[in-house]
Design an enzyme around this catalytic site. Structure first.
Site, mmCIF file in Angstrom:
data_model
loop_
_atom_site.group_PDB
_atom_site.id
_atom_site.type_symbol
_atom_site.label_atom_id
_atom_site.label_comp_id
_atom_site.label_asym_id
_atom_site.label_seq_id
_atom_site.Cartn_x
_atom_site.Cartn_y
_atom_site.Cartn_z
ATOM 1 N N ASP A 154 0.807 -1.223 0.000
ATOM 2 C CA ASP A 154 0.000 0.000 0.000
ATOM 3 C C ASP A 154 0.837 1.270 0.000
ATOM 4 O OD1 ASP A 154 1.125 -0.013 2.506
ATOM 5 O OD2 ASP A 154 -0.747 -0.252 3.605
ATOM 6 N N GLU B 128 -2.306 5.048 2.880
ATOM 7 C CA GLU B 128 -2.192 3.645 2.477
ATOM 8 C C GLU B 128 -3.529 3.022 2.083
ATOM 9 O OE1 GLU B 128 -0.769 4.986 5.131
ATOM 10 O OE2 GLU B 128 1.391 4.697 4.859
ATOM 11 N N ARG C 97 1.460 8.363 9.373
ATOM 12 C CA ARG C 97 1.204 9.790 9.162
ATOM 13 C C ARG C 97 0.012 10.297 9.970
ATOM 14 N NH1 ARG C 97 3.896 11.609 4.053
ATOM 15 N NH2 ARG C 97 5.216 9.807 3.872
#
Ligand code: UD1
Ligand code: UDP
Length: 411
Positions: free
Chosen positions: A98, A134, A213
């Site tokens: 991903d 992702e 993130r």
């Protein structure tokens, strides 16, 4: 005619998860010609993994920039992977997972009208922003793929619900378990590694990693404060935290945790050292996808530092728990496992639900059959199936029916 394959990798987990697929392709030289494309999305972290697996990239595209943005990275991958495709002229491009490398390489191949094989397809959190980016990267790769290598039955179900035809999906197990099994029989030593100076004083080792993130900023700060609380409350633990190289992660973690007694911040560990730590630690706190998949192999409970996971199988099997990033939840859930031996034991029993060590050979066999236009891509009885989970000791009195439902992920 040989089947020409490009295998693309760009980040640490892609190298770890593709290493044995590449070796399996190269073990059938009469059928496959394989080129490894390294986008260079990661530099240090991936190069050390490639060195370990003795994989020399045929194309090194060197796209990494310090603190790169997703858009600029995607642009560089599209451009450079197109060029590699034009030069090698593969029959299929294999991408894994991903990452931006996986998605952008799938798109580059598609624009060149080259079929894409997507390894680790079909995992879904069902929230486009968690994990970010992702979840979108993986879904977009699914739209472009010719063959979907789903690691588990649940991943297959997710793809079927999205309208992917059953004959294009092969359930393989996760290739990370192949790598882990191959590696865990090798000798290791902590001498000359970042773990060399960790005192051997019978403290229990708590392994922590975090890099996502969506956790940057406040969530990451809460986690760091929770780790400080934990060492204060439990004098018999040491926290080992190999810190990811992303500067956004480093700045928070270093500023809040450096020079804290019994919290050991280290550089990223090479894979064999990391796996040895996984074997020796008491429990794991992580937001990493790969580590969620690996820890059950060694019976190590995983507290998942995320609100959602696209890998729910370990939690369904009782070997992991999704606890989020709040300071209280991290302190309470970790303390519970440190203090309650039975709760710990419940989470450390059972077969790894993610794979059986034969995923790479399934993938390579399916690609060979695809090239020969055979159907099915892999016979149903050769695909990966989960072993049923034994009834945990503590819940022996529960009905067998309940345990079976849990094992099948329906509870
Ligand atoms: C990437 C993937 C993420 C995966 C993770 C695995 C994307 C968008 N993100 O996140 O899905 O879980 O890798 O680790 O694909 N850096 C270095 N050296 C390295 C690696 C990174 O210095 O070897 C620094 C660079 O400043 C780089 C930054 O980290 O710009 C971010 O790297 P990037 O690959 O964009 O994102 P990750 O957070 O590593
Ligand atoms: N890993 C490693 N060294 C480390 C931390 C992790 O070799 O210091 C390995 C880990 O065993 C797993 C993979 O890296 O196989 C996971 O990578 P990461 O957490 O960066 O990415 P994710 O799996 O979340 O995409």
């Amino acid at each position: 005619m040989k089947c020409r394959i490009i295998a693309v990798l760009g980040t640490r987990p892609e190298a770890i998860k593709l290493a044995l697929v590449i070796h399996a392709l190269r073990q059938r030289p009469e059928e496959f010609e394989t080129a490894v494309v390294h986008t260079g999305q990661h530099r240090t972290m991936l190069d050390s993994a490639l060195q370990f697996f003795k994989i020399k990239p045929d194309f090194d595209l060197a796209v990494m920039r310090p603190n790169q943005t997703l858009n600029s990275l995607t642009g560089r991958v599209l451009d450079t992977v197109e060029n590699a495709c034009q030069r090698f002229e593969p029959n299929m491009v294999l991408v894994q997972g991903d990452t931006t490398t996986a998605f952008a390489s799938a798109l580059a191949a598609y624009y060149c009208k080259i079929p894409v094989g997507h390894i680790e397809a079909g995992l879904r959190s069902h929230n486009l922003y968690d994990p970010f980016p992702e979840e979108a990267n993986r879904r977009l790769a699914s739209v472009l793929a010719e063959i979907h290598f789903a690691p588990t039955a649940l991943a297959r179900e997710n793809l079927l619900v999205e309208g992917v035809s059953a004959e294009k999906i092969v359930v393989t197990g996760n290739t990370v378990i192949d790598t882990l099994r191959a590696l865990s029989v090798l000798p290791y030593s902590w001498e000359n590694t970042p773990l060399a100076n960790i005192p051997d004083d019978n403290c229990r080792l708590v392994l922590v990693t975090s890099h996502r993130r969506e956790s940057w900023g406040a969530d990451q700060e809460h986690m760091c404060m929770a780790l400080k609380d934990l060492v204060k409350q439990h004098p018999d633990i040491r926290i080992i935290y190999p810190v990811h190289m992303n500067p956004n992660v480093r700045s928070t973690v270093n500023s809040l945790l450096q020079n804290t007694d019994r919290i050991h911040l280290t550089e990223p560990l090479d894979y064999i050292t990391f796996v040895s730590l996984l074997r020796r630690c008491f429990l794991v706190l992580t937001d990493s996808g790969g580590i969620q998949e690996e820890a059950p192999t060694f019976g190590k409970p995983v507290l998942v530092l995320r609100k959602l996971t696209e890998r729910p199988e370990a939690a369904q099997f009782g070997m992991a728990k999704i606890i989020g990033m709040s300071r209280d939840a991290i302190v309470n859930e970790t303390s519970h496992l440190l203090n309650d031996a039975l709760a710990y034991q419940d989470m450390s029993e059972g077969e790894n639900p993610y794979g059986d060590g034969h995923s790479s050979e399934r993938i390579v066999e399916a690609v060979a059959r695809w090239h020969e236009k055979k159907s099915p891509l892999l016979a149903a009885d050769k695909q990966f199936k989960l072993a049923p989970r034994p009834v945990p000791r503590r819940r022996k009195s529960d009905s067998q029916e309940g345990a079976n439902k849990a094992a099948a992920g329906k509870a």
